[in-house]
Design an enzyme around this catalytic site. Sequence first.
Site, short mmCIF file in Angstrom:
data_model
loop_
_atom_site.label_atom_id
_atom_site.label_comp_id
_atom_site.label_asym_id
_atom_site.label_seq_id
_atom_site.Cartn_x
_atom_site.Cartn_y
_atom_site.Cartn_z
N HIS A 69 18.60 -38.01 1.95
CA HIS A 69 18.40 -36.57 2.19
C HIS A 69 19.35 -36.04 3.28
O HIS A 69 18.97 -35.20 4.08
CB HIS A 69 16.95 -36.29 2.59
CG HIS A 69 15.98 -36.45 1.45
ND1 HIS A 69 15.82 -35.50 0.46
CD2 HIS A 69 15.13 -37.46 1.14
CE1 HIS A 69 14.92 -35.93 -0.42
NE2 HIS A 69 14.48 -37.12 -0.03
N ASP A 128 12.37 -41.43 3.40
CA ASP A 128 11.89 -41.47 2.00
C ASP A 128 13.04 -41.39 1.00
O ASP A 128 14.14 -40.95 1.33
CB ASP A 128 10.91 -40.31 1.74
CG ASP A 128 11.59 -38.96 1.92
OD1 ASP A 128 12.37 -38.82 2.89
OD2 ASP A 128 11.36 -38.05 1.11
N GLU A 129 12.75 -41.82 -0.21
CA GLU A 129 13.62 -41.63 -1.39
C GLU A 129 15.09 -41.98 -1.14
O GLU A 129 15.98 -41.17 -1.39
CB GLU A 129 13.52 -40.16 -1.86
CG GLU A 129 12.12 -39.77 -2.28
CD GLU A 129 12.04 -38.33 -2.79
OE1 GLU A 129 11.40 -38.11 -3.83
OE2 GLU A 129 12.61 -37.42 -2.15
N VAL A 130 15.34 -43.18 -0.65
CA VAL A 130 16.73 -43.59 -0.42
C VAL A 130 17.29 -44.17 -1.73
O VAL A 130 16.74 -45.11 -2.29
CB VAL A 130 16.82 -44.64 0.71
CG1 VAL A 130 18.27 -45.03 0.94
CG2 VAL A 130 16.22 -44.07 1.99
N ASP A 141 7.36 -44.57 2.18
CA ASP A 141 8.37 -45.47 1.61
C ASP A 141 8.76 -46.58 2.59
O ASP A 141 8.96 -47.73 2.21
CB ASP A 141 9.65 -44.70 1.24
CG ASP A 141 9.37 -43.39 0.51
OD1 ASP A 141 8.45 -42.68 0.93
OD2 ASP A 141 10.09 -43.08 -0.45
#
Length: 495
Positions: free
Chosen positions: A230, A290-292, A343
């Site tokens: 992000h 998060d969300e890597v 995460d």
Amino acid sequence: TQWLSHVSSVWPLPQIVIPSPERYQLKPQSFSFGYRRNLDTKHSCSVLDAAFKRYFSILFPGYTYANLITFSIGYPNQDSSERYKLSVFAGQASLNAETVWGSLRGLETFSQLVYQDDFGSYYVNKTEIEDYPQFNYRGILLDTSRHYLPVQAILKTLDAMAYSKFNVFHWHLVDDPSFPYQSQKFPDLSNKGAFHPVTHIYTQSDVRRVISYARMRGIRVLPEFDSPGHTKSWGKGQSELLTPCYRGDTPSGTFGPVNPTLPSTYQFMASLLKEVASVFPDPYIHLGGDEVDFSCWRSNPYIRAFMHKMGFGLDFSKLEAFYIEKIVNITSVLRKTSIVWQDVFDYHERRKFLSVVEVWKQGCYLCEVRRVVKAGLRVILASPWYLDQPGPTHNWARYYNVWPLAFKGTEKQKSLVIGGEVCLWGEYVDATNLSPRLWPRASAAAERLWSNERQTSCVERAFPRLQEFRCKLLRRGIQAEPLYVGHCKHEYQSG
């Protein structure tokens, strides 16, 4: 019994309420707030003086209150007591609280007890209230990267938050699309990373204004600087921070997450976080995590060589853990407590360095809460309160029928659930629809996080109270969308 509906329309519902049909008339011309006699009036408190002025206008629209502003106190934090006792009797009201923050919650409750009859006279009923929150962390997340939110829209949200007794503004300042935070040390981050370097940024003065406005309402401001994913907008103003992606043996010209292999990355992050720690007074910082997306790391030969050297094999979650652990350590050195998205907990074997985990994924979110508290870590629950997903207003009950402690665990484990958060992500939200998308649905979550579960387990009984509360929001200038067919005595007036 009409008098009972006035007393029971307080939202969120107080822990203990003893109502009475006896009522007293209030006259704006002779009504005043004051400090108890044993308090030195020379030492009145700026937070309360400002609140007296604010609540006088809420109680009696069209009238103004003359007040003094004097000395100041600190900021609310995770351990601040919000407990208060409110007694309305014999034509006067007495409010007792351990802290100024408890006094603010009590003033809000008092403001909701006052009502007008059909002839315009103001009344309040004899009432005894003892109140405190079920959870200490009751947050709202706003995303100012996917759409820029003007400062005025943020301040309006802080007003509405105080009306529902929310106490944390989680400011998701920056993300892939834009970097609107104007850094003192790294001005190029917003110069090159914001949607516009002048009109779509938050200056240091804007940030101070938001923090001060929030403090006056007993609201903490929790900044989030999410990495290593992000972060696309960060790369525009900070070269060599992001990982170059490769196509075969050559760079493709695109970039992925923060590059966790370079010492310069950690020097930059330490410097930025040091600034953030000094600008934002709250003891907590949200570090994201998060969300890597691992595909860019996987494509880069230098990253793969680093992985081999570190003995990580091809397990990129180990590389992410390596990065996050370093960032958490930087934050600890700055004497701040870090919060991360779930995460980080899910993919990392070494969890001892973590403190607070925010659970956001759908599915069996209470299973996740249970796993986190069993590891001895604190939890903020967000999964059931993602309000940015479009949905009819009449789904407010979805956000009310949430039981954050309905998992198997000891009392000690359950005490690690410090609260919950309403998230309003910005893909489809800007200043035009922010208020109606949040309110009054967020207020359903507010009651769940403040009030006693047993007393607030029935949607049918909550519905007329929430309708009445929504009307109060309209009268106070908040564009809260309707719950169903009906009308408010004072409809929303724009301007």
